[in-house]
Design a protein around this motif. Structure first.
Motif, PDB file in Angstrom:
ATOM      1  N   THR A  30       4.835   7.396  15.835  1.00  0.00           N
ATOM      2  CA  THR A  30       4.700   8.801  15.447  1.00  0.00           C
ATOM      3  C   THR A  30       6.070   9.417  15.174  1.00  0.00           C
TER       4      THR A  30
ATOM      5  N   THR B 158       3.858   9.757   1.101  1.00  0.00           N
ATOM      6  CA  THR B 158       3.217  11.049   1.328  1.00  0.00           C
ATOM      7  C   THR B 158       1.727  10.872   1.590  1.00  0.00           C
TER       8      THR B 158
ATOM      9  N   SER C 283      -4.121  17.598  12.366  1.00  0.00           N
ATOM     10  CA  SER C 283      -3.006  17.508  11.428  1.00  0.00           C
ATOM     11  C   SER C 283      -2.204  18.805  11.358  1.00  0.00           C
TER      12      SER C 283
ATOM     13  N   GLN D 113       8.408  11.471   7.040  1.00  0.00           N
ATOM     14  CA  GLN D 113       8.017  12.700   6.356  1.00  0.00           C
ATOM     15  C   GLN D 113       9.138  13.716   6.331  1.00  0.00           C
TER      16      GLN D 113
ATOM     17  N   THR E  60       1.655   3.262   5.429  1.00  0.00           N
ATOM     18  CA  THR E  60       2.503   4.364   5.893  1.00  0.00           C
ATOM     19  C   THR E  60       3.804   4.428   5.107  1.00  0.00           C
TER      20      THR E  60
ATOM     21  N   PRO F 129      -3.055   3.559  10.241  1.00  0.00           N
ATOM     22  CA  PRO F 129      -1.801   3.421   9.496  1.00  0.00           C
ATOM     23  C   PRO F 129      -1.274   1.998   9.583  1.00  0.00           C
TER      24      PRO F 129
ATOM     25  N   GLU G 127      -0.192   9.855   4.066  1.00  0.00           N
ATOM     26  CA  GLU G 127      -0.837  10.383   5.264  1.00  0.00           C
ATOM     27  C   GLU G 127      -1.113  11.876   5.123  1.00  0.00           C
ATOM     28  N   LEU G 128      -0.136  12.573   4.548  1.00  0.00           N
ATOM     29  CA  LEU G 128      -0.264  14.032   4.457  1.00  0.00           C
ATOM     30  C   LEU G 128      -1.370  14.411   3.493  1.00  0.00           C
TER      31      LEU G 128
ATOM     32  N   ALA H 241      -4.753  13.760   5.080  1.00  0.00           N
ATOM     33  CA  ALA H 241      -5.115  14.778   6.066  1.00  0.00           C
ATOM     34  C   ALA H 241      -5.547  16.064   5.360  1.00  0.00           C
TER      35      ALA H 241
ATOM     36  N   TYR I 249      -0.096  15.079   9.515  1.00  0.00           N
ATOM     37  CA  TYR I 249      -0.821  13.809   9.462  1.00  0.00           C
ATOM     38  C   TYR I 249      -1.740  13.667  10.673  1.00  0.00           C
ATOM     39  N   ASP I 250      -2.714  12.796  10.549  1.00  0.00           N
ATOM     40  CA  ASP I 250      -3.671  12.598  11.624  1.00  0.00           C
ATOM     41  C   ASP I 250      -3.332  11.345  12.411  1.00  0.00           C
TER      42      ASP I 250
ATOM     43  N   ILE J 248       6.138   8.000  11.317  1.00  0.00           N
ATOM     44  CA  ILE J 248       5.649   8.917  10.288  1.00  0.00           C
ATOM     45  C   ILE J 248       6.482  10.199  10.257  1.00  0.00           C
TER      46      ILE J 248
END
Lengths: 338, 432, 404
Positions: C358, A153, C80, C366, A150, A173, A155-156, A159, C69-70, C362
């Protein structure tokens, strides 16, 4: 008990000394140290070795900047940052430059108010699977459990990729690379995904690297590069052109071994301008004429840094690929020094 | 009756029969086992289950520990030596020993300094923990923070000396004025200390720390178990006075002060420490003056101190509440004002009651210092999860490292909790 | 006794603000307020200057944009494309889920260990003492990591279930224990299953009603009705009968290995199990100590007096010891529940998607909105803690010794 009072007093004293300076460049010069944000440990890019020395590809950039500005490649304070703390550390001025395999994205550049000064490594997100699984393409990964490190970028991209291909997956993660590796090796996930360079570095440390394959798909563009705060353009220029100096040096064949010799007797005006024997490029940056010479001498040109830290001779064994000079069909390209 | 009886008996034993040995089953280990292990069928079943559980735990771990490899340079070498047999690779501990204790940046030739500080810590803490020791030793306890600071951070000796002088000056002023009014003494002392620090700060020559006797070490270079110890000791000792102030504030009759203290305590106790550490790592720097940078160590010390102060305040509040009301009334009837009553009557007793609770908070806090590994500080756990497990040599040595970390924490925390129990017993006898 | 005279009515002088205890507290509070305001103003000013210098602002509209993200374990629908706010909700529910589960199991572990530690059996009591000490003295973060590592290392991966001669098999062909989690069969509700469920609920109510009736009868007439067997019968018989009458409407969706993973059934994810188990055994050790202290706090005379009245040991425990011990046990127990909730924030170490992972993980990474995320995070935990404290206060008031 009074430790922190003293520390606080010292900080206040340091504050009053540094308050007069305006730009980061002056700050760094006054401080005599460059504060450079790096990862908490990714072998090849930035990791402390057994003696506590920071080593790696990103570290070399910091050392080159310190050599150019402060005339001492060791005058760097490495600040380990996590994915969470890196942007705050930069925005709050705790570090002067962030060289932590950070992907250049629109929102980071625009919304978070940072300036990416260039790209020192063109990466992309890849997948690693055990050979025994018999998977040859990432599109076969429907229903797989995927370990992700984690804070990037990653994760994005993941997805997006699975949504675009309309296949399902289960993300796991994980905070650190070491733990993600352990999960992967124990079979708690089928696939490990992160930047391809990181995958190669990780695979190199396995007991049996041959049992694992990197899938051919690279699902994202990950231009990694150093970044500085928005709005301090003088400092941004110093970092940008130090990086470019390393790149140009490789293009022109200037290495750490021959940099002094080249500076003394070169017929090539480009080399002369780069090394400061001709023109006043250093002055324009607010540095002396020999800044780039020192930057190159610190750890070598871009190619040397690459070869020493992550190249094919090292355990990480990355090929130049996209990161070859533009003259060799790669993307590494520096604007001209003139 | 007895006479007739005596005549009818032909033989009277005049000496006592030596005691016969008790039946085999009613003595020694057999009796003990019957009473303690197999008293009832249900009990016997429990014993068997427990023994099986112990076997299950020991069967795989014992050979693993006994067969351990202590000298090797990497995991691969360990595996070579073991030749596929079960065995731990303790070599990682021997090879990375200094890193586990001091972090990876602390200069290796200076390890004696924190080690010495660690040894001195015991000397300094002893008179606080054991009341029987000569009270004169407390002077050393007072000096210890300055010595430890100097040893660990190094740099110019003027800084700790100046700090010490400031504290002494403040204390002198406090002593001078406290007989008149506590507030005057207290604030006068603080003002005096600040004044001395300010003036002294101007006197320390620039660059004094570069050519000092002890090489300066920036706090970013601290790490390993040393960092846990330092955070634990510093934050607990700083939070006790703050905790006392908060506890008194919470009991105060002044509504504003009470509200502030209650809000602070409940807020801190209501959020996990990790969010406070996030504050330290990602938010706190925005609250300091622009252009200044306060290093992460100090920011973390601030947040952890706030955290433990809130908990200690609650423990002390318990102590204050447990004190019989007569004590307060007695103090009032003697005509003592609030600071005098607190200082001379209430707090000494309340603190004594609270000591076990404070020790519990201290143990909990010390354990919680490993959370700093989440915000990229390289404490013991941070070293393990970061540089050591990420290195090419030791990638995959989990059990040995985690086991070692557990052992270190267990030894320290168990030691403190045993002390706390000893103290509780001792204080309990005092009250009867 | 002095003669009572009205104190002379002094006019208010400024020096009274310092010297007169009636007014001095006002002075102090005014000073404190001033200091507080200055401190806040200073901090806010710093914050604003710093933010302005960095070109940032504090805004919460990022919560409405797609998260991107998932999340692997969600209690509500999420993909997502859902918003960051929804990801935070998923995280909140996951936090509550693991905290709830851990509270239950920690209580079970704690009560068992606490009672067994007082056992006459030397081996068992020493073993429990060992359990309590070893878990209480090692940081919970280390335990979470150790248990997660043990889980992934010891349990088989799904690939070991594969092939003609697999190294692992499913338990009873219903449960699969893998290092990715535990797969259990899920009920499939066929037509008519509602009738069975309704019968079940009715029989639960029936059991409660029967027990209440029996108690009332006992108090009113002294007649003792049997409790155990009738309760069991009411509990099971109607439901099972109805199950067969309706033609077995409830089936089982058994997990089976398809592709990379087990499919079907209910998956309880590995991180959830590791965190759940780690929090349970860690907090269980603390609860064990509370339980032990609670039982020991009931003086022996109480037990002896109850025995002297002729109560059987079971009743002594139920009617005399437990009600008194609970008064001592419950307040620290609730604060242990609070600790579980707060410690569940360490989920970040094992990759369980709780609120810290979360919103504070993330999403923060992000969007880079550190201040906003951390503030929301603290707000959530604060709300939970204050609600639990409120419950605790209500309980404390209700069990307060009623002195007459």
């Amino acid at each position: 008990m009074k430790k922190s009072v003293i520390l606080g007093a010292l900080t206040v004293a340091g504050l009053s000394a540094g308050a007069a300076a305006a730009g980061t460049l002056d700050d760094v010069k006054a401080r005599g140290k460059l504060n450079c944000g790096v990862t908490t440990g990714l072998v090849g890019f930035a990791a402390p070795d057994a003696n506590g020395e920071w080593k790696g590809f990103d570290v070399a950039v910091c050392r080159a900047i310190a050599a150019a500005v402060l005339n001492d490649p060791t005058a760097v304070e490495f600040v380990p940052t996590t994915g969470k703390t890196r942007f705050t550390a930069l925005a709050s001025g705790e570090i002067d430059v962030l060289a932590r395999n950070t992907t250049w994205t629109f929102s980071r550049d625009v919304d978070l108010k940072f300036t990416f000064v260039g790209v020192n490594y063109y990466d992309g997100q890849g997948f690693m699977v055990p050979k025994a699984l018999g998977v040859s393409s990432a599109k076969d990964l429907d229903g797989a459990t995927v370990c992700i490190q984690t804070g990037t970028t990653t994760e994005l991209n993941l997805a997006d990729f699975f949504r675009a291909n309309n296949i399902s997956y289960e993300p796991v993660p994980i905070e650190t690379n070491a733990e993600a590796q352990q999960q992967y090796l124990a079979g708690a996930c089928d696939v490990y995904t992160t930047d391809a360079s990181g995958l190669a570095a990780t695979r190199a440390t396995f007991e049996a690297p041959g049992d694992h394959v990197l899938l051919p798909e690279i699902i994202s563009k990950e231009p990694l590069g150093p970044l500085v705060r928005h709005g301090d353009d003088e400092w941004g220029d110093v970092v940008r052109w130090t990086l470019n100096a390393l790149i140009t040096a490789e293009e022109l064949g200037v290495t750490s071994a021959n940099v002094n010799e080249m500076a003394a007797n070169t017929g090539n005006p480009e080399v002369a301008r780069l090394l400061g024997t001709e023109g006043t490029l250093g002055d324009m940056l607010g540095l002396d004429a020999e800044w780039s010479k020192r930057a190159i001498a610190a750890g070598g040109n871009y190619g040397e840094v690459f070869a020493k830290n992550i190249g094919e001779e090292t355990p990480i064994g990355l090929a130049r690929g996209l990161n070859a000079q533009w003259t060799d069909g790669g993307l590494i390209y520096s604007p001209p020094f003139r | 009756m007895s006479d007739t009886h005596a005549q009818t008996v032909a033989f009277v034993r005049e000496t006592e029969i030596p005691e016969a040995a008790p039946p085999y089953a009613a003595t020694g280990p057999v009796k003990w086992m019957r009473e303690n292990l197999f008293a009832t069928p249900a009990n016997a079943l429990l014993t068997v289950v427990a023994a099986y559980a112990i076997y299950l735990i020991l069967a795989p771990t014992l050979p693993w520990i006994l067969n351990g490899v202590w000298t090797a340079n990497s995991l691969a070498e360990c595996r070579e030596i073991l030749q596929g047999a079960t065995g731990a690779c303790f070599a990682v501990l021997t090879e990375r020993w200094p890193q586990l204790l001091f972090g990876f940046k602390y200069p290796s030739e200076l390890y004696w300094r924190p080690s010495l500080a660690f040894v001195l810590l015991f000397v300094a803490v002893a008179p606080v923990l054991f009341f029987d020791l000569p009270r004169k030793l407390l002077i050393f306890t007072g000096l210890f923070p300055f010595i430890a600071y100097y040893l660990i951070w190094g740099g110019t000796i003027f800084v700790p000396i100046l700090a010490l002088v400031g504290c002494l000056g403040g204390y002198a002023v406090y002593q001078r004025f406290v007989t008149g009014s506590f507030a005057a003494g207290f604030f006068g002392g603080i003002a005096a200390a600040l004044l001395i620090w300010y003036i002294g700060g101007l006197l320390i020559p620039d660059g004094a720390s570069e050519n000092a006797m002890l090489t300066p070490v920036p706090s970013r270079d601290l790490g390993g178990f040393m960092l846990n110890m330092m955070l634990g000791v510093t934050c607990v000792s700083l939070s006790i006075p703050i905790g006392i102030a908060l506890a008194l504030g919470r009991q105060s009759s002044m509504p504003l002060i009470k509200v502030v203290c209650v809000v602070f305590i409940e807020f801190i106790r209501g959020v996990p420490l990790i969010t406070l550490l996030f504050v330290a790592s990602v938010m706190l720097s925005y609250f300091f003056p622009p252009e200044s940078t306060v290093d992460l160590f100090l920011r973390v010390v601030i947040m952890i101190t706030m955290f433990s102060a809130a908990y200690i305040a609650e423990v002390i509040r318990g102590g204050l509440a447990a004190l019989p009301k007569g004590q307060y009334e007695a103090a009032d009837s003697l005509g003592l004002d609030y600071p005098q009553a607190m200082r001379l009557i209430i707090l000494p007793q309340a603190l004594k009651i609270s000591i076990p609770g404070i020790v519990n908070v201290a143990v909990g806090l010390f354990k919680d210092t490993v959370l700093v590994s989440v915000i990229s500080m390289f404490d013991l756990l941070g070293m393990i999860r970061g540089p050591i497990l990420a290195s090419t040599e030791w990638n995959g040595v989990y059990w040995e490292l985690l086991g070692f970390a557990s052992l270190l924490f267990f030894v320290v925390c168990y030691g403190i909790s045993q002390y706390s129990q000893w103290l509780e017993r001792r204080l309990a006898t005092d009250h009867r | 006794m002095t003669t009572l005279t009205d104190p002379p009515r002094e006019s208010f002088r400024l020096s009274m603000l310092i010297n007169d205890t009636r007014y001095r507290s006002l002075t102090f509070q005014a000073i404190a307020l001033l200091v507080l305001i200055i401190a806040f103003a200073y901090l806010t000013n710093n914050l604003l200057t710093n933010l302005a210098a960095a070109g940032l602002n504090i805004a919460y509209d990022f919560l409405g944009s797609p998260a991107g993200y998932d999340i692997n374990q969600t209690l509500v629908e999420y993909d997502s494309q859902s918003t960051h706010a929804r990801a935070a909700v998923v995280g909140i529910l996951n936090t509550l889920l693991v905290a709830f589960l851990a509270c239950i199991t920690a209580t079970v572990f704690g009560v068992i260990a606490g009672v067994l530690r007082l056992s006459n059996n030397w081996l068992v009591s020493k073993l429990m003492a060992f359990y309590v000490e070893i878990f209480r003295n090692i940081p919970v973060l280390i335990w979470i990591i150790i248990i997660f590592t043990i889980m992934t290392a010891v349990l088989p991966g799904p690939r070991e279930f594969r092939g003609d001669n697999p190294t692992s098999t499913m338990l009873l062909d219903l449960f699969a224990f893998t290092n990715r989690g535990i797969y259990i069969p899920a009920p499939v509700w066929g037509p008519g299953s509602m009738v069975v469920v309704a019968t079940f609920i009715a029989s639960v109510i029936g059991v409660i009603a029967y027990r209440r009736y029996a108690t009332n009868l006992l108090y009113a007439t002294g007649r003792l009705l049997p409790m155990g067997w009738p309760s069991l019968a009411i509990f099971f018989v109607p439901t099972i009968l109805m199950f067969y009458i309706m033609g077995r409407p409830i089936g089982l969706d058994v997990p089976e290995l398809r592709g990379f993973n087990f499919q079907g059934g209910i998956k309880v994810g590995g991180p959830l199990i590791a965190l759940w188990f780690a929090l349970s055994v860690y907090t269980g050790a603390f609860i064990a100590e509370n339980v032990r202290a609670g039982i020991q706090a009931v003086s022996k005379g109480q037990t002896e007096a109850a025995s002297a009245l002729g109560l059987r040991p079971g009743r002594v425990m139920n009617l005399v010891v437990l009600p008194q011990a609970l008064r001592v046990i419950i307040p620290p127990l609730i604060s242990q529940y609070l600790n579980i909730t707060k410690n569940s924030s360490l989920a970040i170490a094992v990759g369980y998607a709780d609120i810290t992972a979360t919103l504070g993980g993330i999403t923060l990474n992000q969007t880079g909105r550190a201040i906003e995320c951390v503030l929301l995070l603290m707000l959530f935990y604060l709300t939970i803690s204050l609600s639990i404290s409120a419950i605790m206060n209500v309980y404390n008031n209700s069990v307060k010794l009623k002195e007459r």
